[in-house]
Write a protein that holds these residues in place. Structure first.
Motif, mmCIF file in Angstrom:
data_model
loop_
_atom_site.group_PDB
_atom_site.id
_atom_site.type_symbol
_atom_site.label_atom_id
_atom_site.label_comp_id
_atom_site.label_asym_id
_atom_site.label_seq_id
_atom_site.Cartn_x
_atom_site.Cartn_y
_atom_site.Cartn_z
ATOM 1 N N GLU A 31 4.133 -33.431 7.059
ATOM 2 C CA GLU A 31 3.796 -33.719 5.666
ATOM 3 C C GLU A 31 2.709 -34.785 5.579
ATOM 4 O O GLU A 31 2.705 -35.765 6.321
ATOM 5 C CB GLU A 31 5.037 -34.190 4.913
ATOM 6 C CG GLU A 31 4.796 -34.431 3.429
ATOM 7 C CD GLU A 31 6.056 -34.865 2.697
ATOM 8 O OE1 GLU A 31 5.930 -35.286 1.538
ATOM 9 O OE2 GLU A 31 7.148 -34.802 3.292
ATOM 10 N N GLU A 32 1.793 -34.551 4.645
ATOM 11 C CA GLU A 32 0.693 -35.488 4.428
ATOM 12 C C GLU A 32 0.818 -36.101 3.040
ATOM 13 O O GLU A 32 1.174 -35.429 2.078
ATOM 14 C CB GLU A 32 -0.653 -34.764 4.552
ATOM 15 C CG GLU A 32 -1.863 -35.654 4.383
ATOM 16 C CD GLU A 32 -3.164 -34.865 4.421
ATOM 17 O OE1 GLU A 32 -4.037 -35.202 5.227
ATOM 18 O OE2 GLU A 32 -3.288 -33.902 3.635
ATOM 19 N N SER A 33 0.508 -37.384 2.920
ATOM 20 C CA SER A 33 0.533 -38.061 1.627
ATOM 21 C C SER A 33 -0.668 -38.996 1.547
ATOM 22 O O SER A 33 -0.848 -39.856 2.413
ATOM 23 C CB SER A 33 1.834 -38.863 1.467
ATOM 24 O OG SER A 33 1.857 -39.547 0.233
ATOM 25 N N SER A 50 12.722 -31.589 11.719
ATOM 26 C CA SER A 50 13.626 -32.022 10.653
ATOM 27 C C SER A 50 14.773 -31.047 10.427
ATOM 28 O O SER A 50 15.802 -31.412 9.840
ATOM 29 C CB SER A 50 12.850 -32.208 9.338
ATOM 30 O OG SER A 50 12.235 -30.991 8.953
ATOM 31 N N THR A 78 -4.969 -34.543 -3.043
ATOM 32 C CA THR A 78 -4.899 -34.500 -1.584
ATOM 33 C C THR A 78 -6.066 -33.683 -1.044
ATOM 34 O O THR A 78 -6.942 -33.256 -1.796
ATOM 35 C CB THR A 78 -3.574 -33.884 -1.120
ATOM 36 O OG1 THR A 78 -3.448 -32.554 -1.671
ATOM 37 C CG2 THR A 78 -2.394 -34.727 -1.570
ATOM 38 N N ALA A 113 -1.432 -31.848 9.529
ATOM 39 C CA ALA A 113 -1.045 -31.394 8.190
ATOM 40 C C ALA A 113 -1.479 -29.951 7.937
ATOM 41 O O ALA A 113 -1.059 -29.334 6.963
ATOM 42 C CB ALA A 113 -1.655 -32.308 7.126
ATOM 43 N N ARG A 158 9.915 -27.279 13.751
ATOM 44 C CA ARG A 158 10.205 -28.171 12.624
ATOM 45 C C ARG A 158 11.367 -29.078 13.013
ATOM 46 O O ARG A 158 12.538 -28.737 12.821
ATOM 47 C CB ARG A 158 10.550 -27.358 11.382
ATOM 48 C CG ARG A 158 10.455 -28.165 10.083
ATOM 49 C CD ARG A 158 10.789 -27.302 8.882
ATOM 50 N NE ARG A 158 9.944 -26.131 8.793
ATOM 51 C CZ ARG A 158 10.253 -25.060 8.064
ATOM 52 N NH1 ARG A 158 11.383 -25.011 7.392
ATOM 53 N NH2 ARG A 158 9.432 -24.037 8.024
ATOM 54 N N LEU A 161 -0.707 -38.714 7.553
ATOM 55 C CA LEU A 161 0.499 -37.998 7.968
ATOM 56 C C LEU A 161 1.707 -38.918 7.841
ATOM 57 O O LEU A 161 1.634 -40.107 8.173
ATOM 58 C CB LEU A 161 0.377 -37.523 9.411
ATOM 59 C CG LEU A 161 -0.706 -36.479 9.712
ATOM 60 C CD1 LEU A 161 -0.566 -35.965 11.133
ATOM 61 C CD2 LEU A 161 -0.652 -35.317 8.739
ATOM 62 N N ARG A 162 2.819 -38.342 7.363
ATOM 63 C CA ARG A 162 4.044 -39.114 7.172
ATOM 64 C C ARG A 162 5.195 -38.443 7.921
ATOM 65 O O ARG A 162 6.061 -37.796 7.320
ATOM 66 C CB ARG A 162 4.388 -39.219 5.681
ATOM 67 C CG ARG A 162 3.253 -39.718 4.789
ATOM 68 C CD ARG A 162 2.977 -41.183 4.990
ATOM 69 N NE ARG A 162 1.941 -41.658 4.068
ATOM 70 C CZ ARG A 162 1.416 -42.867 4.093
ATOM 71 N NH1 ARG A 162 1.841 -43.735 5.013
ATOM 72 N NH2 ARG A 162 0.480 -43.222 3.229
#
Length: 344
Positions: free
Chosen positions: A113-115, A84, A282, A24, A82, A119-120
């Motif tokens: 991405e972190e949530s 995505s 976060t 992240a 990246r 990590l997600r």
């Protein structure tokens, strides 16, 4: 797979063709990639860097197919990929290229991405992770704990022939957060200030990067402890450093709102982890919310509600009153101090 330096060294010695680091935080993957490159460059110091979130497959093929001047395998660094942003077709071609190339060693990094502290990775990120795992070494790098960061700060200081006085490394983390690039830069500056001897808390406060959130929370703690004069002095310092009064007010409001949330959570028998999840805290939320909980212990819930009303009025006054902003801020601090004796 989670990152460990011993496992990385094992994979490097085994001759893996692909190394993929994702986290992240950009500083984490940068550090791991540099360690891998340092080892790999012993045989071939030449590195081809393909910048950008989506290097074209043609560029990758060209870089990987070039014969190394030093006779070894070509080192190809692809920082901050990246997945995505690739189409499904292009991502598949990327994975196929990594698999088919025999004349190169790839080192890739990505920020994921972190949530809520985890990590997600998305669908395409998972595909690249799986492909690199099959071809070589694909590893997730988690953020170090506060204790680990303090140990890292002591290590970096030691490399400069410098040490920390007790508590000084903690004070540095409080001011510059978890960004390892910033942390290392601050240690370089503080080591020079100390004459490469001992970094003290006073030096951190004198030279350390000013973070408005940390400094306003220092004011909040001073007010909560009944030390209004020291809080006012802190405010004068922030204004002298040309911090915008509106931003100071916003940071104060954010800190008091966090205290209010943890106070309500405690009354409802909910944990700090619940607060972090419900309100999207976060990073090192555990430390931040623990500190807020300690400060909130000086207040009743109704008193914290009054603090928020004081800050709301301050925000309105700053935008409409003819009085000077410094005077309005000083007045608000006095009102915040008075709320501690307000009957509930």
């Amino acid at each position: 797979m989670l990152y460990s330096e011993k496992e990385l060294e094992k994979k490097l010695r085994a001759g893996c063709a692909v190394f993929y680091f994702y986290a992240a935080d950009e500083a984490l993957v940068h550090s791991a990639a540099q360690k891998a490159l340092k080892f790999l460059q012993q045989d071939d110091p030449e590195v081809t860097v393909l910048d950008g979130p989506t290097p074209r497959v043609e560029e990758i093929v060209l870089a990987a197919g070039t014969i190394s001047f030093f006779g070894g395998k070509r080192l190809v660094l692809m920082p901050m990929v990246r997945p995505s942003t690739y189409s499904d077709k292009d991502l598949q071609e990327l994975c196929d290229t990594l698999s088919d190339t025999e004349n190169a060693i790839f080192v890739l990094t990505s920020v994921v991405e972190e949530s809520y502290g985890k990590l997600r990775p998305g669908k395409r990120e998972k595909k690249l992770i799986a492909a690199c795992e099959k071809l070589g070494y694909s590893v997730q790098i988690n953020k170090p704990s506060r204790n680990a960061l303090q140990a890292l700060a002591r290590q970096w200081a030691g490399e400069l022939g410098t040490g920390f006085a007790p508590g000084a490394e903690g004070a540095l983390l409080d001011r510059c957060g978890e960004d390892q690039f910033l942390l290392r830069n601050e240690i370089d500056k503080l080591a020079a200030l100390s004459g490469y001897s001992i970094i003290t808390t006073a030096m951190v406060q004198q030279l350390g990067t000013v973070t408005l959130d940390a400094d306003t929370f220092d004011m909040v703690k001073l007010v909560a402890a009944g030390r209004l004069a020291a809080a006012q002095q802190k405010l004068r310092t922030l204004l002298a450093l040309q911090n915008e009064p509106i931003l100071i007010t916003g940071a104060l409001s954010s800190n008091y709102l966090t205290m209010y949330r943890v106070s309500l959570a405690k009354r409802s028998r909910r944990t700090l982890a619940d607060v972090a999840k419900d309100f999207g805290y976060t990073g090192n939320w555990s430390f931040r919310l623990s500190e807020a909980e300690s400060a909130a212990a000086h207040y009743k819930t109704a008193q914290l509600e009054q603090c928020l009303r004081v800050l709301r009025k301050l925000d309105i006054d700053l935008k409409s009153s003819k009085l000077g902003s410094d005077l309005l801020l000083q007045k608000a601090l006095c009102e915040l101090a008075l709320t501690r004796s307000m009957p509930c």
